[in-house]
Every structure is written in C-alpha cells, then in structure tokens.
Design an enzyme around this catalytic site. Structure first.
Site, short mmCIF file in Angstrom:
data_model
loop_
_atom_site.label_atom_id
_atom_site.label_comp_id
_atom_site.label_asym_id
_atom_site.label_seq_id
_atom_site.Cartn_x
_atom_site.Cartn_y
_atom_site.Cartn_z
N SER A 583 0.82 -1.20 0.00
CA SER A 583 0.00 0.00 0.00
C SER A 583 0.87 1.26 0.00
O SER A 583 1.73 1.42 -0.84
CB SER A 583 -0.95 -0.05 1.19
N ASP A 669 -9.57 -3.89 -6.55
CA ASP A 669 -9.03 -2.96 -5.56
C ASP A 669 -9.57 -1.55 -5.83
O ASP A 669 -9.22 -0.93 -6.82
CB ASP A 669 -7.50 -2.97 -5.62
N HIS A 723 -7.91 -4.80 -1.79
CA HIS A 723 -6.85 -4.11 -1.07
C HIS A 723 -6.77 -4.55 0.39
O HIS A 723 -5.69 -4.56 0.98
CB HIS A 723 -7.09 -2.61 -1.14
#
Length: 767
Positions: A583, A669, A723
C-alpha cells in the site's frame, strides 16, 4: 476504550486513520476440534474485541494496509466534446483490456518457473500453521460468566473459559444463514445480551452488511442493514450505526427493535475530509459520534439513558486538535493532543462544562512514547505503550493518583486486547505477539497487582530466535529504530538473506504481529529487519509529522540509513537483501529503488501506491481531499507539486539497473486501481530494458563480454481479493509466490548449498 483496527474510536485516532490488513493464516483451531468438525473451514480473520465488541483484523506480510486509502485511477483528460470523450474512454478501455490480457499471459508463462518452490513453501506454511495456531484461539468478549468468541465463521457462547462440547452454544453461522462467501468483521452484544449485531464482509467488497440477531434458545435473524461501517448499542434495543458509501462514512442513523420499529438520521458530516464513526464509553453511559480528519477531531455525545435526545457537542473542531472521549463518575476523560508538546495526554473535564478551556491534565506521556491503546475501568485505567521498541503498561489509579509502570517480555512487539465489557472488573486481559512468536495470553490483576501468563498448552515456537533493536543515524542525524530477528545458530550473517520491511505513512506502525511465513524464514536462516521510519507512528505523533507532507523525503533517508547500517553491522549484503512493502509503503520502497537501487537485489510490493502526484491531483476521486493532510495539495501549491514529484516512484523512474520487482495487484481494488499499477510496471520495464540495451552496446564497443543479468519485473494480477481482504487460499498462494520469487532472486538455494559445501570442506580439512 479499545477499538479494533477496522472500526472506530481510540485506536483509529492513535494510528491516524482506520485501516484493515490481510491475515495470512488458515484458521485458529480450538482444543475441542471435534466440536467444529461439521463446520466447513473458511478463511481466517482475527477479531479485535472490546466493550462487548469484536472487530475483524487481517494482516499482510510485514506491513499494514490503511483501511481508508485513496484511489489512483488512470489519469483522464477533460474533453469538451461528448463524442470525443466517449471515443477516448472506449480507446482507453481497449488499451487497458489488451494490457491486462498481456500481463496475465506474461504471468502465466513466468509462474511455471516458480511452481515447484511455491508448492514446497505452501506445504511448509500449512505445517507451521497447524503447529503454531493450535489452541491459540481468538480474542473473547466477556460478560460475567458468559464468553463470546468467533471460530470458523461461527459465533459461540460458552460459560467461562473452559470450552468443551457440552459447554458451548452456536449462536451464528455464516454458512447456515446463507453468507458462506463472507467473513465476520465485528460483533456487538447488547447490554442485556438479548441482541447481537454482526458485520459481514466479503473479500471483493469494501462495504459490510450488518446482521442483527435476536438471541435466546433459538437465535434468529431480526434485521439486515446494508452498507454499514460502525455500530453500537445505546440501550438494550436501540442501535446507532454509520453508513458507508464510496469509501466514506458521513451519516449516523439510529434504529429501534421495539414493537414500533423505526430508523432515522441523527447526524451528517458535511466536510469531505472527515470520517465518522461511533464508539461506546466503557461504562456504557455515552455513545460518542466521532468525526475525524487526519489531524482534527470533533465529538458529539449521545446519552444512553436518553438515546433519542439530540447529541451534545464536547468541543468544536479546532485545526490540529485531536481528542477522544471516555467517561467515569460524571467526568469526561479526554485523550487529546491539546497543549504542548502536541502528543497524547490524558485530561478530564465535567460533562456539563466540556470545552477545552476546562480540561485538566491527568497524565502526560514521556517523550518519544507511542500510546497504542487505553482501557478504562471504574477506578483506574491502563495505558498500553511502546518506547524504543519495548512494550509496557502504565496503570493509572484515579483513587491514589499513582502511576505504576509494568514492563512486558522483551520479545513482545504487539498488543492484542481482549474484551471485558463490565468496567468494574478486576482483571485486564490481553495477548502479546511478535512476527515470530504466536500470540500468548496474559492478564493483569488489579487486586494482586501482578502480571499473569495464562496457563495454556505450550505453543511449539522457535526458541533460538534472537531479537536485536538498533538505531540508525539518518541524513539529519535523527536516530531511526530498527527491529531485527535472526536465528542465533546462524553463522556468517553477512552471507544470509535479509528481508527488510517498511511502511512510513499515516502515523501507522509497521505491523509486527505473528505470521507463519516470518517464522519459516527464521528457521531457514533468513534475517528479518523492520525499519520504523518517520511517517509511521512508532515514536508518537511527532514521528508521523516529521515524515508527512513536506517531510516525506525524511522517510526515504531513514530507510536508506537503516539498510546501510544493517550491511555495515554484518547483517547480509546488498546482493542478498530484499525489501517488502504494501500500500502506502510502496511510496518509500519505490523511491528507494529509484534513488539507491544498489542497496537491494529484489523487492516485493503488495497493492503498492506508486503514483502520488497524479492521484493527489484528481480531486474527483473519493478520498483525495482527505489525503491532502498526509501528502499535501499539489493543485493549490506549486511548491508541494514539485516536492511530491521529487520522490514519487512513478515520476522518477530512470534508465538504470533496478532490483528485480514482484508486484501483486487486485482487479477489484478500489483503493489502488489496477490501471495505475499497470502504468508503473510498463514504465519500469522499459527503463530496465533500455539500461540493459545501453549496457550491452557499451560493452560490445569496449570489447567486453556483455553481462546477461536483467532484473525481473513481474506483475501478478489477482482476480479475487481486494486491497484489504483475501481468502485464506488466495493469501497462502500469494505469500508462497512472494517467497518463491525472493528465494530465486537472492539465489538462496545456491547460497545454502555453498555454505553447506564450505562447512563440509572445513570439517574435512580439520579431520
């Protein structure tokens, strides 16, 4: 006051924002496995429990993924003509589709070379999981003698801690009620234990569904509420909840479960920078409606005795002021950044005069101390703290006005609280863990004033793992903490493979909870290093402030200093060093590869944020505005634009020799859309190939045999998962592929064989 990492309240404020992360573990089995033998094993998720609550948390390898992140969709151009706009979108869609297909075909070809090693790693991880997670159990909610806990997608009720077949009732099953594709994220039990609210979330969706169960001899579904984020019981039959839309929570509703059911809107947040959640004070006297940005808070109180009265404001939002509320004996206890220094302090004020002009200091943290959590009780509170990498408790007595500090085992790196909703209890339960130590349950007894390790079956863990805590000097002479793990039996550490972890954003600590793959790496001779760079929260709020916005490059300098120190001290060397990030951690990892690629040989990125500039210039994206407090606003400030451009990974790719890179991305995502990752990979590949071509041309013209090592740039696109969440099987496969890639790139097998041959030669010569 403990609240889990995907939900509301104190921990969100301490960490800087809400977040959720993936947990790579199959399942936590209990001793009485036969009890659940008829229940289909589902994906595993950890529940954080508090105040009658449990909150799902999942964890990725060596990193933390923020729950509220941003979207970085492909940059678009504003075109006045509708026809041109449609043509552009159609063309872009075709290009995207072709590129996606090309990457998937490329991965299918490459993956064949990793299959054998991936299979071996998967088998080893499953074996370790069965050893380490047996009997560890999940966190529990305690109501007197009643203990609630979650296993295998089911919620159970037992009398006391003894779990056996005759002592446990099944209250809820995701599979039996038609939610087989979802996992349990959070649990809330009503004060009289007649109702239970549960949030369910699937791997491929950001939004959760709240299921209300009426408990009793025959538990039944009372109501289903879609798109819910946080929720709390105000009374036995009145529930407050927040709705989630486009990754935002800005509306609060109240709903009743009396004979005359009704639902109404009670609060709306107008500022897009703020995110709303709900928390219940430990004594259940108030619900708090918390509206938080990255740097500012505002709290409204709902009196649980009068749940339909209008909420009362505690303190109007003031830029830079963060605060959170607890309650005891008609006084508000306020955890806040008010005053100097701008770190957390515990203050108090009368409920009737709650403005900050009436706040009185109760306790201030020591310098460079991280407040991880705070748990309130009737006559004292416990602060869960980190200082220089060590964990300890501060027990603050409201009666004697004393503070007692309790050191915890030196191996511990993370806390995990368990819940006892009754604030009059005399015991506080929690678990301790580290990347290589499975969770161990502890209890602190107020009456006996001592720390008790709960008597459970000994978990077979590695006993020869050494933990070292170091300090690296950054470019500006700031000391940056590093936590290092290695096998004490390892010789010649400079020849061992090293895996470095980094995050450095949002004031969030590097995730250092237990993961089987970390234990496996230690057993196989790897060194693990966790670099607690600025931008994270390991040394308090100032540590985050020193690494965000116009200070983001400090995190990059910190990371370089950490890796350099590790090599200088004999922990591996560049050709055996790999970097892992996920991330927002991809910003610093990608920046290091651009600036100092010679420090590492390989890098693994999971859903990485690699195009800061383009993302922060797209205000139509759902979370860009609130992210300005972390990254800055390049549209309003040209200096900010230039600064972001100076470190942005995508913007700074150049023709040079890069380390090999393995990136995992997700089609579904919503926070890191695939288009941005595809652009990054394409640009990086071109730079790598251009460098190889230029190098070979120079070698030929200089009559030198050209080198044949070209770094691998691999993109693994996952159709499932997102995610924040993936199934156990998908997570296991992902970790195994990452480790297979690292083993191959660092030539670990050849290195181990070489070391073995050297030892045999030495033994032969000695003989």
């Amino acid at each position: 006051m403990k609240v889990g990492t995907t939900c509301v309240g104190l921990r969100n404020l301490l960490q800087g924002l809400s977040f959720s992360v993936k947990y790579y573990s199959k399942h936590n089995h209990l001793q009485t496995v036969c009890l659940y033998s008829k229940i289909k094993h589902q994906k595993c998720h950890i529940l954080d429990c508090s105040g009658g609550t449990c909150t799902h948390r999942t964890v990725p390898p060596g990193s933390i993924v923020p729950w509220r992140f941003f979207s970085c969709k492909q940059a678009g151009t504003k075109i006045p003509s509708k026809r041109k706009q449609n043509t552009s979108i159609t063309t872009s869609a075709h290009l995207y589709k072709d590129l996606l297909k090309s990457e998937q075909e490329n991965w299918n070809d490459i993956s064949e070379g990793y299959k054998a090693m991936t299979k071996r790693i998967k088998e080893k991880l499953e074996e370790l999981h069965n050893k380490c997670m047996f009997n560890s159990g999940s966190p529990r909610i305690r109501f007197g003698e009643n203990v609630y806990f979650e296993e295998n997608g089911c919620i159970f009720l037992s009398k006391g801690d003894d779990v056996d077949e005759g002592n446990v009732d099944i209250l809820f099953s995701t599979e039996d009620l038609g939610f087989s594709d979802a996992f349990i994220q959070r649990i809330r039990i009503s004060p009289d234990q007649r109702y239970m609210a549960i949030s369910l979330k699937s791997d491929n969706s950001e939004e959760a569904t709240c299921v209300i169960m009426k408990l009793g001899h025959f538990p039944a579904v009372e109501e289903v509420i879609p798109s819910v984020f946080s929720f709390e019981w105000a009374t036995n039959d009145v529930l407050y909840y927040t709705s989630q839309k486009n990754l935002k929570c800005q509306n609060v509703f109240v709903t009743t479960f009396t004979n005359q059911k009704h639902t109404e809107l009670v609060y709306t947040e107008q500022d897009a920078r703020f995110f709303v959640d709900i928390y219940c004070t430990k004594d259940r006297h108030f619900l708090t409606i918390n509206s938080n940005s990255k740097t500012t808070s505002e709290v409204w109180l709902v009196d649980c005795r009068h749940p339909f009265r209008l909420p009362a404001l505690v303190q109007a939002r003031t830029k830079g002021l963060i605060y959170h509320i607890e309650h005891r004996n008609d006084e508000l206890y306020i955890l806040t950044t008010y005053g100097e220094p701008a770190e957390y302090k515990l203050m108090k004020a009368p409920v009737a005069s709650s403005g900050m002009e009436n706040w009185q200091l109760v306790y201030a943290l020591e310098k460079k101390t991280k407040l991880v959590d705070l748990e309130m009780f009737s006559d004292r509170c416990i602060m869960f703290l980190k200082n220089a990498g060590h964990l300890y408790l501060n027990v603050i007595s409201f009666v004697s006005h004393s503070v007692q500090s309790i050191k915890l085992p030196t191996w511990a790196c993370e806390f995990e609280l368990e819940s006892h909703p009754e604030h009059t209890t005399s015991t506080c339960y929690f678990q301790l863990t580290s990347p290589v130590h499975p969770p161990k349950r502890f209890a602190y007894s107020f009456k006996e004033n001592n720390l008790i390790e709960q008597a459970v079956q000994e978990v077979p863990i590695i006993t020869n793992c050494h933990t070292t805590r170091l300090l690296a000097k950054s470019k500006d002479e700031t000391s940056v903490p590093i936590t290092v793990f290695h096998n004490m039996n390892s010789k010649e550490l400079h020849r061992k493979p090293l895996l470095v972890h980094v995050y450095g954003a949002y004031g969030i600590d590097l995730n250092m909870s237990f993961k089987e793959e970390k234990l496996m790496l230690i057993e196989e001779g790897w060194i693990l290093a966790y670099c607690h760079v600025r931008g994270g929260g390991e040394l308090g709020l100032s540590w985050h402030k020193d690494g965000c916005q116009q200070n983001k490059l400090k995190g990059l300098h910190d990371l370089k200093a950490c890796i350099t120190l590790l090599h200088e001290l004999g922990f591996s060397q560049p050709k055996y060093t790999a970097l892992a990030a996920a991330s927002a951690g991809g910003v610093l990892a990608g920046a290091l590869c651009n600036a100092d690629p010679e420090l590492i040989r390989a890098m693994v990125l999971q859903a990485p944020f690699v195009d800061v500039l383009n993302t922060m210039m797209k205000t139509h994206l759902p979370l860009t505005i609130e992210e300005q407090e972390e990254w800055g606003n390049p549209l309003a400030d040209e200096k900010c634009m230039k600064y972001i451009k100076s470190y942005c990974p995508y913007q700074n790719i150049k023709t040079q020799c890069y380390p090999s890179v393995f990136i995992t991305a997700y089609e579904n995502d919503q926070r890191i859309p695939l288009a941005g990752v595809l652009r990054y990979v394409q640009k990086l590949r071109k730079a790598v190939l251009d460098h190889a071509s230029n190098t070979n041309k120079k070698a030929i013209t200089s009559f030198i045999v050209p080198g044949n090592w070209i770094p691998n740039i691999i993109l693994d696109i996952q159709a499932n998962g997102s995610h924040c969440d993936s199934s156990w099987e998908d997570s296991l496969n992902e970790v195994a592929r990452h480790l297979a890639f690292l083993n191959k790139e660092l030539e670990v097998c050849h290195l181990q064989q070489h070391m073995k041959s050297c030892k045999q030669l030495i033994n032969t010569l000695t003989t």
